[in-house]
Design an enzyme around this catalytic site. Structure first.
Site, PDB file in Angstrom:
ATOM      1  N   LEU A 239      27.040  18.112  23.957  1.00 21.80           N
ATOM      2  CA  LEU A 239      27.401  16.654  23.893  1.00 21.80           C
ATOM      3  C   LEU A 239      28.813  16.180  23.607  1.00 21.80           C
ATOM      4  CD1 LEU A 239      23.826  15.254  23.054  1.00 21.80           C
ATOM      5  CD2 LEU A 239      24.829  15.388  25.144  1.00 21.80           C
TER       6      LEU A 239
ATOM      7  N   CYS B 146      33.129  30.255  34.851  1.00 25.07           N
ATOM      8  CA  CYS B 146      31.599  30.314  35.367  1.00 25.07           C
ATOM      9  C   CYS B 146      31.131  29.012  35.732  1.00 25.07           C
ATOM     10  CB  CYS B 146      31.036  31.146  34.301  1.00 25.07           C
ATOM     11  SG  CYS B 146      31.388  32.787  34.373  1.00 25.07           S
TER      12      CYS B 146
HETATM   13  N1  NAI Z   1      33.071  35.751  31.365  1.00 21.20           N
HETATM   14  C1  NAI Z   1      32.057  35.389  30.724  1.00 21.20           C
HETATM   15  O1  NAI Z   1      32.052  34.921  29.577  1.00 21.20           O
HETATM   16  C2  NAI Z   1      30.766  35.400  31.509  1.00 21.20           C
HETATM   17  C3  NAI Z   1      30.728  36.045  32.820  1.00 21.20           C
HETATM   18  N2  NAI Z   1      29.442  36.367  33.223  1.00 21.20           N
HETATM   19  C4  NAI Z   1      29.404  36.845  34.534  1.00 21.20           C
HETATM   20  O2  NAI Z   1      29.988  38.353  34.245  1.00 21.20           O
HETATM   21  C5  NAI Z   1      30.544  38.857  35.644  1.00 21.20           C
HETATM   22  C6  NAI Z   1      31.920  39.648  34.942  1.00 21.20           C
HETATM   23  O3  NAI Z   1      32.552  38.613  34.586  1.00 21.20           O
HETATM   24  P1  NAI Z   1      33.769  38.596  33.682  1.00 21.20           P
HETATM   25  O4  NAI Z   1      33.503  39.995  32.719  1.00 21.20           O
HETATM   26  O5  NAI Z   1      34.440  37.586  33.129  1.00 21.20           O
HETATM   27  O6  NAI Z   1      34.980  39.363  34.917  1.00 21.20           O
HETATM   28  P2  NAI Z   1      36.545  40.052  34.598  1.00 21.20           P
HETATM   29  O7  NAI Z   1      37.110  39.548  35.794  1.00 21.20           O
HETATM   30  O8  NAI Z   1      36.869  39.721  33.120  1.00 21.20           O
HETATM   31  O9  NAI Z   1      35.947  41.640  34.652  1.00 21.20           O
HETATM   32  C7  NAI Z   1      35.667  42.115  35.993  1.00 21.20           C
HETATM   33  C8  NAI Z   1      36.141  43.610  35.900  1.00 21.20           C
HETATM   34  O10 NAI Z   1      35.389  44.403  37.102  1.00 21.20           O
HETATM   35  C9  NAI Z   1      36.306  44.925  37.463  1.00 21.20           C
HETATM   36  N3  NAI Z   1      36.136  45.562  39.046  1.00 21.20           N
HETATM   37  C10 NAI Z   1      36.065  44.728  39.998  1.00 21.20           C
HETATM   38  N4  NAI Z   1      35.609  45.486  41.101  1.00 21.20           N
HETATM   39  C11 NAI Z   1      35.474  46.794  40.562  1.00 21.20           C
HETATM   40  C12 NAI Z   1      35.163  48.080  41.136  1.00 21.20           C
HETATM   41  N5  NAI Z   1      34.621  48.059  42.589  1.00 21.20           N
HETATM   42  N6  NAI Z   1      34.886  49.077  40.324  1.00 21.20           N
HETATM   43  C13 NAI Z   1      35.377  49.152  38.992  1.00 21.20           C
HETATM   44  N7  NAI Z   1      35.703  47.995  38.417  1.00 21.20           N
HETATM   45  C14 NAI Z   1      35.770  46.873  39.209  1.00 21.20           C
HETATM   46  C15 NAI Z   1      37.532  44.306  37.610  1.00 21.20           C
HETATM   47  O11 NAI Z   1      38.930  45.080  37.553  1.00 21.20           O
HETATM   48  C16 NAI Z   1      37.595  43.581  36.300  1.00 21.20           C
HETATM   49  O12 NAI Z   1      38.172  44.357  35.101  1.00 21.20           O
HETATM   50  C17 NAI Z   1      30.776  37.850  36.402  1.00 21.20           C
HETATM   51  O13 NAI Z   1      29.908  37.689  37.475  1.00 21.20           O
HETATM   52  C18 NAI Z   1      30.799  36.386  35.486  1.00 21.20           C
HETATM   53  O14 NAI Z   1      29.938  35.432  36.317  1.00 21.20           O
HETATM   54  C19 NAI Z   1      28.318  36.132  32.741  1.00 21.20           C
HETATM   55  C20 NAI Z   1      28.039  35.537  31.317  1.00 21.20           C
HETATM   56  C21 NAI Z   1      29.498  35.468  30.789  1.00 21.20           C
HETATM   57  O1  UGA Z   2      27.992  32.320  32.571  1.00 19.52           O
HETATM   58  C1  UGA Z   2      29.017  32.233  31.610  1.00 19.52           C
HETATM   59  O2  UGA Z   2      30.128  32.506  31.940  1.00 19.52           O
HETATM   60  C2  UGA Z   2      28.845  31.730  30.345  1.00 19.52           C
HETATM   61  O3  UGA Z   2      29.300  30.276  30.573  1.00 19.52           O
HETATM   62  C3  UGA Z   2      29.255  29.368  29.333  1.00 19.52           C
HETATM   63  O4  UGA Z   2      30.228  30.039  28.523  1.00 19.52           O
HETATM   64  P1  UGA Z   2      31.666  29.793  28.197  1.00 19.52           P
HETATM   65  O5  UGA Z   2      32.183  29.177  29.715  1.00 19.52           O
HETATM   66  O6  UGA Z   2      32.311  31.142  27.762  1.00 19.52           O
HETATM   67  O7  UGA Z   2      32.201  28.529  27.047  1.00 19.52           O
HETATM   68  P2  UGA Z   2      31.075  27.141  27.062  1.00 19.52           P
HETATM   69  O8  UGA Z   2      31.086  27.288  25.551  1.00 19.52           O
HETATM   70  O9  UGA Z   2      30.031  27.000  27.597  1.00 19.52           O
HETATM   71  O10 UGA Z   2      32.345  26.076  27.287  1.00 19.52           O
HETATM   72  C4  UGA Z   2      32.489  26.083  28.674  1.00 19.52           C
HETATM   73  C5  UGA Z   2      33.397  24.660  28.896  1.00 19.52           C
HETATM   74  O11 UGA Z   2      32.642  23.616  28.482  1.00 19.52           O
HETATM   75  C6  UGA Z   2      33.633  22.597  27.498  1.00 19.52           C
HETATM   76  N1  UGA Z   2      32.419  22.127  26.607  1.00 19.52           N
HETATM   77  C7  UGA Z   2      31.609  23.009  26.051  1.00 19.52           C
HETATM   78  C8  UGA Z   2      30.659  22.200  25.302  1.00 19.52           C
HETATM   79  C9  UGA Z   2      30.700  20.690  25.112  1.00 19.52           C
HETATM   80  O12 UGA Z   2      29.863  19.884  24.436  1.00 19.52           O
HETATM   81  N2  UGA Z   2      31.889  20.049  25.782  1.00 19.52           N
HETATM   82  C10 UGA Z   2      32.786  20.770  26.371  1.00 19.52           C
HETATM   83  O13 UGA Z   2      33.487  19.841  27.166  1.00 19.52           O
HETATM   84  C11 UGA Z   2      34.350  23.981  26.418  1.00 19.52           C
HETATM   85  O14 UGA Z   2      35.369  23.499  26.134  1.00 19.52           O
HETATM   86  C12 UGA Z   2      34.502  24.861  27.890  1.00 19.52           C
HETATM   87  O15 UGA Z   2      35.550  24.320  28.543  1.00 19.52           O
HETATM   88  C13 UGA Z   2      27.914  29.449  28.736  1.00 19.52           C
HETATM   89  O16 UGA Z   2      27.990  28.746  27.542  1.00 19.52           O
HETATM   90  C14 UGA Z   2      27.196  30.772  28.615  1.00 19.52           C
HETATM   91  O17 UGA Z   2      25.962  30.737  28.039  1.00 19.52           O
HETATM   92  C15 UGA Z   2      27.412  31.571  29.768  1.00 19.52           C
HETATM   93  O18 UGA Z   2      26.925  32.873  29.690  1.00 19.52           O
END
Ligand code: NAI
Ligand code: UGA
Length: 562
Positions: A327, A337
């Site tokens: 909030l 994401c």
């Molecule tokens: N970043 C986050 O905080 C979160 C991300 N997710 C989900 O997790 C997934 C991954 O996200 P990130 O880790 O942030 O992405 P990222 O872009 O940081 O990492 C993905 C990696 O996969 C590699 N890659 C792509 N195609 C490939 C292949 N064919 N073989 C081998 N490596 C390959 C890329 O080179 C890259 O290093 C996405 O679906 C995202 O929506 C879920 C929760 C949190």
């Molecule tokens: O699927 C994902 O990638 C992830 O997305 C978010 O995580 P993240 O995007 O890393 O960070 P958050 O803390 O959720 O913040 C997202 C954005 O909202 C903003 N935010 C967050 C909370 C808030 O009260 N107000 C606000 O403006 C943050 O500054 C940031 O820009 C979710 O919190 C994770 O649970 C999820 O796994």
């Protein structure tokens, strides 16, 4: 275990304790806060210990793949966890002291479990070394019992569904490798966030390319947030596992769960069918984002009335049914994401003929974009519509605090609008972001921008803010706070770790990281030039304290009387 299936219970196996505690060489964890070290839990009630799992492979060494694999490896010392990526530079970074991902606690954790070169292995033989980084997908996939798909799934920007649907190119490319190399009986786990129905699609694809070969496909979405990834992975609210409602599907879910129960209590593991699990991930993000857009819409009302958005948020958050989290009004949500997952949810609704549902969720993204526009236009109007000849300093470029991730940076969007007004300089400082990441992200929204002309990236906040007519606080970094009496915050500053060449393989000697502390606002204010505006886009600053320094403050969600 909380199972949502109607079939019989799967909880018949006797409890088994982890066979051994993870080995962590003491010299490797001296700078790791104890509270950041994942705690191993013993005495598991329902799931047996990692059922015959010896090798696990993560495809994708990104923000999710790297940290998740490290925590899994720490708690399952008998399992080899190999993380593969098609990007050799990224793999090289994971092998070096300069990890590609900044997360509190991650450096020490990786050092504690990472398998090093043969030479180093001999000198560190006491250390647990079951986390491997490589580009050798074929070899790693061929021996893996469980394969986690952790590749990127951005929004599709071309063709059918452009701007809404999920671009599955990376995921499908990785799946082709899995179909080619994975051994019979391997369990394939969707860790990436994927459109609902992907598990069904993958099952069909595998049946077509490897007819008669048994595979199980599970959904196990990740809920970590950047900046708190290790904490979230260590004490997750829940671990969600979706499987086919068949005996072999349930068995695969149990096998995966058995890895998690090395540190996650069984009652936090929730089993569902794959569609529910895939949809739940999108909905979790959509609901969190919806709260942010809701409070931001209220912040606009507050700015035109006498109400203060933080006071309103506190008042409503004390209602246990609403709760206080997510909030905080600000510039809207950034990051890789929320926007794309809402777009994906809306696209799903639309493809099911539910246009009103799609429109409802799209509005969350629309409100989010307007919040940033409103902020940028407020800055312009404070200068009577003329920024020419003025220097603006931007504090914070990452999408949130404690991360160097610049993807969908809020600052980039604000800068795009401001650049159109032709200020003399836009100076950027972020304690976590690398200059080349900042420039790359900026170019995605302003293709013509160049560091040589108006935009300057600084590693020193005082230089960035010196002679500025206005300062915009865009990221909620604790370093930017001016709360009186607050101790300085010390943090790693990856800006200073640039001395190693990108392909440096022996950069331990260069790994000392200077730190940055909370900025001194009196010094900043003294070196500004009139009209000395500070625009607080995160509601981070104590306005009354700052105004004592002779600056004008405009804070999100508050009416400003200047
Ligand atoms: N970043 C986050 O905080 C979160 C991300 N997710 C989900 O997790 C997934 C991954 O996200 P990130 O880790 O942030 O992405 P990222 O872009 O940081 O990492 C993905 C990696 O996969 C590699 N890659 C792509 N195609 C490939 C292949 N064919 N073989 C081998 N490596 C390959 C890329 O080179 C890259 O290093 C996405 O679906 C995202 O929506 C879920 C929760 C949190
Ligand atoms: O699927 C994902 O990638 C992830 O997305 C978010 O995580 P993240 O995007 O890393 O960070 P958050 O803390 O959720 O913040 C997202 C954005 O909202 C903003 N935010 C967050 C909370 C808030 O009260 N107000 C606000 O403006 C943050 O500054 C940031 O820009 C979710 O919190 C994770 O649970 C999820 O796994």
């Amino acid at each position: 275990m909380d199972a949502l299936f109607s079939e019989g219970s799967s909880s018949s196996t006797a409890p088994t304790s982890p066979s051994s505690s993870p080995l962590v060489h003491p010299s490797e964890i001296d700078d790791l806060k104890l509270s950041q070290l994942p705690q191993v839990r013993h005495g598991l009630e329902e799931y047996p210990r990692n059922l015959s799992v010896k090798d696990v492979c993560f495809i994708g060494a990104g923000y999710v793949g790297g940290p998740t694999a490290a925590v899994l490896a720490l708690h399952n010392p008998a399992v080899t966890v190999e993380v593969v990526d098609r990007d050799p530079h990224r793999i090289q970074q994971w092998k070096s002291p300069h990890l590609p991902v900044h997360e509190p606690g991650l450096d020490a954790l990786v050092r504690a479990v990472r398998k090093d070169s043969e030479e180093e292995t001999q000198s560190a033989s006491q250390r647990q070394q079951n986390l491997v980084f490589s580009c050798e997908s074929a070899r790693a996939l061929a021996k893996a019992d469980i394969i986690f798909m952790a590749v990127n799934t951005p929004t599709k920007m071309f063709g059918v569904g452009a701007g809404c649907a999920t671009n599955m190119t990376a995921f499908d490319g990785a799946m082709r490798d899995v179909a080619t190399y994975a051994k019979a009986g391997a369990i394939i786990v969707e860790k990436s966030t994927v459109p609902g129905g992907t598990a069904d699609r993958v099952r069909k694809m595998l049946a077509a390319s490897r007819p008669g070969v048994p595979f199980e496909v599970l959904s196990n979405p990740e809920f970590l947030a950047e900046g708190s990834a290790i904490e979230n992975l260590t004490t997750p609210d829940r671990v969600l596992i979706g499987s086919a409602a068949t005996p072999s599907g349930r068995q695969a879910a149990r096998t995966l769960a058995s890895l998690y129960t090395a540190w996650v209590p069984s009652d936090r593991i929730l089993e569902t069918n794959t569609w529910s699990s895939e949809l739940a991930k999108l909905v979790a993000n959509a609901m969190l984002a919806q709260r942010i857009s809701s409070i931001n819409s209220i912040s606009a009302i507050c700015e035109r009335t006498g109400a203060e958005v933080d006071q309103v948020a506190k008042a409503i958050g004390l209602d246990a049914r609403i709760g206080p989290q997510f909030l905080k009004a600000g510039l809207g949500f950034g990051g890789s994401c929320f926007r794309k997952d809402i777009a994906s949810l809306a696209y799903l609704a639309e493809s099911l003929g539910l246009d009103d549902v799609a429109e409802y969720w799209r509005q969350v993204n629309t409100m989010n974009e307007r919040q940033r526009d409103r902020f940028a236009h407020k800055v312009i109007s404070r200068f009577d519509g003329n920024l020419v000849g003025h220097k603006l300093a931007i504090l914070g470029f990452a999408f949130k605090k404690n991360t160097g991730d610049t993807r969908e940076s809020l600052a980039a969007d604000v800068i795009r609008v401001l650049l159109e007004e032709r200020p003399s300089e836009i100076a950027i400082f972020d304690p976590f972001c690398r200059a080349d990441d900042i420039m790359r992200e900026l170019k995605t929204v302003c293709p013509d921008v160049s560091e040589r002309d108006v935009v300057k990236i600084h590693t020193d906040p005082y230089l960035a803010c010196s002679q500025a007519h206005a300062i915009l606080v865009v990221t909620d970094c604790d370093q930017f706070r001016n709360t009186p009496g607050k101790k300085p915050i010390w943090t790693h500053n990856s800006n200073f770790v640039q001395s190693c060449a990108a392909d440096c393989t022996d950069c331990r000697a260069h790994s000392t990281r200077p730190t940055t502390e909370a900025i001194e606002w009196p010094r900043i204010a003294y070196n500004m030039v009139e009209p000395k505006w500070v625009f607080d886009g995160r509601g981070l600053l104590d306005v009354a304290e700052l105004e004592k320094l002779g600056v004008r403050v405009d804070s999100v969600g508050r009416r400003t009387f200047h």
